[in-house]
Design an enzyme around this catalytic site. Structure first.
Site, PDB file in Angstrom:
ATOM      1  N   ASP A  11     -63.035 -11.799 -24.856  1.00 24.85           N
ATOM      2  CA  ASP A  11     -64.290 -11.765 -25.601  1.00 24.85           C
ATOM      3  C   ASP A  11     -64.040 -12.577 -26.865  1.00 24.85           C
ATOM      4  OD1 ASP A  11     -66.382 -11.219 -27.310  1.00 24.85           O
ATOM      5  OD2 ASP A  11     -66.512  -9.103 -26.784  1.00 24.85           O
ATOM      6  N   TYR A 227     -57.668   1.705 -31.357  1.00 26.33           N
ATOM      7  CA  TYR A 227     -58.731   1.268 -30.450  1.00 26.33           C
ATOM      8  C   TYR A 227     -59.458   0.055 -31.008  1.00 26.33           C
ATOM      9  CZ  TYR A 227     -58.773   4.272 -26.447  1.00 26.33           C
ATOM     10  OH  TYR A 227     -58.478   4.845 -25.242  1.00 26.33           O
ATOM     11  N   LYS A 230     -63.208  -2.036 -25.579  1.00 22.98           N
ATOM     12  CA  LYS A 230     -62.854  -1.755 -24.195  1.00 22.98           C
ATOM     13  C   LYS A 230     -62.254  -3.013 -23.572  1.00 22.98           C
ATOM     14  CE  LYS A 230     -63.330   2.486 -23.986  1.00 22.98           C
ATOM     15  NZ  LYS A 230     -62.108   3.283 -23.839  1.00 22.98           N
TER      16      LYS A 230
HETATM   17  C1  F6R Z   1     -68.774  -1.683 -26.615  1.00 19.58           C
HETATM   18  C2  F6R Z   1     -69.265  -2.679 -27.576  1.00 19.58           C
HETATM   19  C3  F6R Z   1     -70.442  -2.346 -28.401  1.00 19.58           C
HETATM   20  C4  F6R Z   1     -70.074  -2.172 -29.884  1.00 19.58           C
HETATM   21  C5  F6R Z   1     -71.295  -1.778 -30.731  1.00 19.58           C
HETATM   22  C6  F6R Z   1     -70.976  -1.654 -32.215  1.00 19.58           C
HETATM   23  O1  F6R Z   1     -67.577  -2.096 -26.028  1.00 19.58           O
HETATM   24  O2  F6R Z   1     -68.709  -3.722 -27.714  1.00 19.58           O
HETATM   25  O3  F6R Z   1     -71.140  -1.228 -27.911  1.00 19.58           O
HETATM   26  O4  F6R Z   1     -69.072  -1.200 -30.001  1.00 19.58           O
HETATM   27  O5  F6R Z   1     -72.306  -2.747 -30.590  1.00 19.58           O
HETATM   28  O6  F6R Z   1     -70.359  -2.827 -32.617  1.00 19.58           O
HETATM   29  P1  F6R Z   1     -69.868  -3.116 -34.112  1.00 19.58           P
HETATM   30  O7  F6R Z   1     -68.998  -1.961 -34.537  1.00 19.58           O
HETATM   31  O8  F6R Z   1     -69.123  -4.395 -33.974  1.00 19.58           O
HETATM   32  O9  F6R Z   1     -71.100  -3.212 -34.972  1.00 19.58           O
HETATM   33 MG    MG Z   2     -67.055  -7.305 -23.365  1.00 23.05          MG
END
Ligand code: F6R
Ligand code: MG
Length: 363
Positions: A11, A227, A230
Site C-alpha cells: 500500500d 500494529y 492489516k
Molecule cells: C483499514 C484501513 C482504514 C483506516 C481508517 C482510518 O485497514 O486502512 O479503515 O484504518 O480509514 O485511517 P487513518 O487512521 O489513517 O485516518
Molecule cells: Mg490495503
C-alpha cells in the site's frame, strides 16, 4: 523450463482515503516493470490493484527471494510513493517501513508470495489478492481447496489428487513452521489453522513435493513492533491436473466467511469476492475484498488475466457478504464485530485506563 512467479504488493497510498489506488501510481509501476522486462530481469509482468494495494505480478528465472527482483520491486514502490506524494494521496508510502532496501523485501513492509516450478505443458495459475484483511485470511479457502471433498470433488474422484496434500503452517509469533499431511492429519491441522491470525498456511505441496500454493504471511504488526495496518495478503495457486481445477480453487469464495480487518483494522467482516474494478472497499472502509486473476503461463509469459470474480456466478456471494456486513455492523463497537482487545489496530485502552486508574476500586 523453471519459472519463478513472484507477487509482491504494498500500500503506497490510497485514493480517496484507503478505498482505491490512483491510476497514475499504477502507470508508474507499469513503466518501471516495463524497463525491468526490457533489461531481461523479468520475463513478463502484470500490474494491478486490489483496493488501496498496488500488486506487482512478475515472472523470471531468478528463483525465490532473489535480491535483484526484490530490489527492483522495492524501487518500484519507492517511485510510486513519489507519485502518491505529489498527488498527496492518503498514507503515501505507508507500507514501506524501512529507509533503504536491504537484501530481501520480506520484513520491510511489502507482502510477497513466490513459487519456483517447472512449467507444465499447460500451466494455469490463479492469484488471489485481498484488501482490508490479514495474512490468515487464506486459511479456510486453502483448507477447502486442498483438503475438503465437499469443495474439491477431485480429492475423491481424481486419481492424481486422491492421495491428498501437505500443508506448511507457520507460527508467526514464535517464527516456527510445521508440515501436516492430509487427509490423515486434518484434525491436528485444524487445531492450528482455525486460529489464522497466529497460524497462517504458508504453502501447500503435493505428496511428491510439487509446490501447489504459496501465500504471503508477513505480518505488518510484528515487523513494525506495533500494529500498523492489516496485511492485505496475496496467494498463488496452481490449477488443473494434479492440482484442484480452476473451479475448485475458486469455489471456497462462493461462501463468504468472516476475516479480521475492515474499519481501522479492528473488526471482523465478511470477505467479498469482486472483479478488479469493484475492489473499492467503501462501506465502513470495507467490507474486505478479494480478487482472483487467472493466467496461463507460456514460457513465463503471463497470458491473461481472467478476472474471475467479475463473473455473475459470484453475484449471490456478494449479496451474502452484504447481508453479513449488515448483521455485523449492528453490533457497533461491541465484540464479536470489534476484534478482541489484543488484536485491534487502534485502541485507546491504555490512555483511558490510565485516566480512570484512581476510580477503579477492588471488588
Ligand atoms: C483499514 C484501513 C482504514 C483506516 C481508517 C482510518 O485497514 O486502512 O479503515 O484504518 O480509514 O485511517 P487513518 O487512521 O489513517 O485516518
Ligand atoms: Mg490495503
Amino acid at each position: 523450463m523453471k519459472i519463478t512467479l513472484s507477487v509482491i504488493k504494498a500500500d503506497i497510498g490510497g485514493y480517496v482515503g484507503h478505498s482505491d489506488s490512483h491510476p497514475e501510481c499504477l502507470c508508474e509501476a507499469d513503466n518501471k516493470l516495463a524497463k525491468a522486462k526490457e533489461s531481461g530481469l523479468l520475463i513478463d509482468y502484470h500490474v494491478t490493484k486490489c483496493g488501496d494495494d498496488l500488486q506487482l505480478i512478475m515472472t523470471h528465472q531468478k528463483g525465490e527471494n532473489n535480491t535483484d527482483i526484490h530490489e527492483m520491486a522495492w524501487d518500484t514502490f519507492v517511485a510510486c510513493t513519489s507519485v502518491a506524494k505529489k498527488l498527496k494521496l492518503y498514507g503515501a508510502g505507508q507500507d514501506l517501513l524501512a529507509d533503504a532496501f536491504s537484501g530481501n523485501i520480506k520484513g520491510m513492509g511489502p507482502g510477497a508470495a513466490e513459487m519456483e516450478f517447472e512449467e507444465r505443458t499447460s500451466e494455469p495459475v490463479v492469484i488471489f489478492m485481498a484488501d482490508k484483511t490479514s495474512s490468515g485470511a487464506w486459511n479456510m479457502p486453502l483448507y477447502k481447496m486442498f483438503a475438503d471433498p465437499f469443495n474439491t470433488i477431485g480429492l475423491v474422484i481424481a486419481e492424481n489428487m486422491h492421495q491428498g496434500f501437505n500443508f506448511e503452517v507457520h507460527d508467526v509469533k514464535e517464527s516456527k513452521k510445521i508440515v501436516f499431511s492430509t487427509p490423515e492429519e486434518i484434525y491436528d491441522l485444524l487445531v492450528f489453522i482455525g486460529a489464522p491470525n497466529r497460524y497462517p498456511v504458508k504453502a501447500v505441496y503435493t505428496k511428491t513435493g510439487e509446490i501447489a500454493a504459496s501465500s504471503s504471511t508477513q505480518k505488518l504488526a510484528f515487523i513494525a513492533g506495533r500494529y500498523v495496518g492489516k496485511d492485505d495478503p496475496v496467494c498463488i495457486v496452481r490449477c488443473q491436473g494434479a492440482f484442484p481445477a480452476v473451479g475448485e480453487v475458486l469455489e471456497p469464495f462462493a461462501q463468504p466467511y468472516l476475516v479480521e480487518g475492515w474499519m481501522r483494522g479492528s473488526h471482523w467482516g465478511p470477505i467479498m469476492p469482486v472483479g478488479v474494478a469493484d475492489s473499492l472497499p467503501t462501506r465502513f472502509d470495507g467490507p474486505p475484498r478479494v480478487i482472483a486473476q487467472g493466467f496461463q503461463l507460456a514460457q513465463g509469459r503471463l497470458v491473461g488475466p481472467r478476472d474471475f470474480f467479475a463473473d455473475v456466478s459470484y453475484d449471490k456471494a456478494r449479496q451474502k457478504a452484504n447481508d453479513m456486513a449488515y448483521m455485523m455492523r449492528k453490533h457497533g463497537p461491541f465484540e464479536p464485530h470489534r476484534l478482541p482487545l489484543d488484536e485491534m489496530e487502534y485502541t485507546t485502552m491504555p490512555q483511558v485506563s490510565h485516566k480512570l486508574q484512581a476510580r477503579f476500586k477492588p471488588l
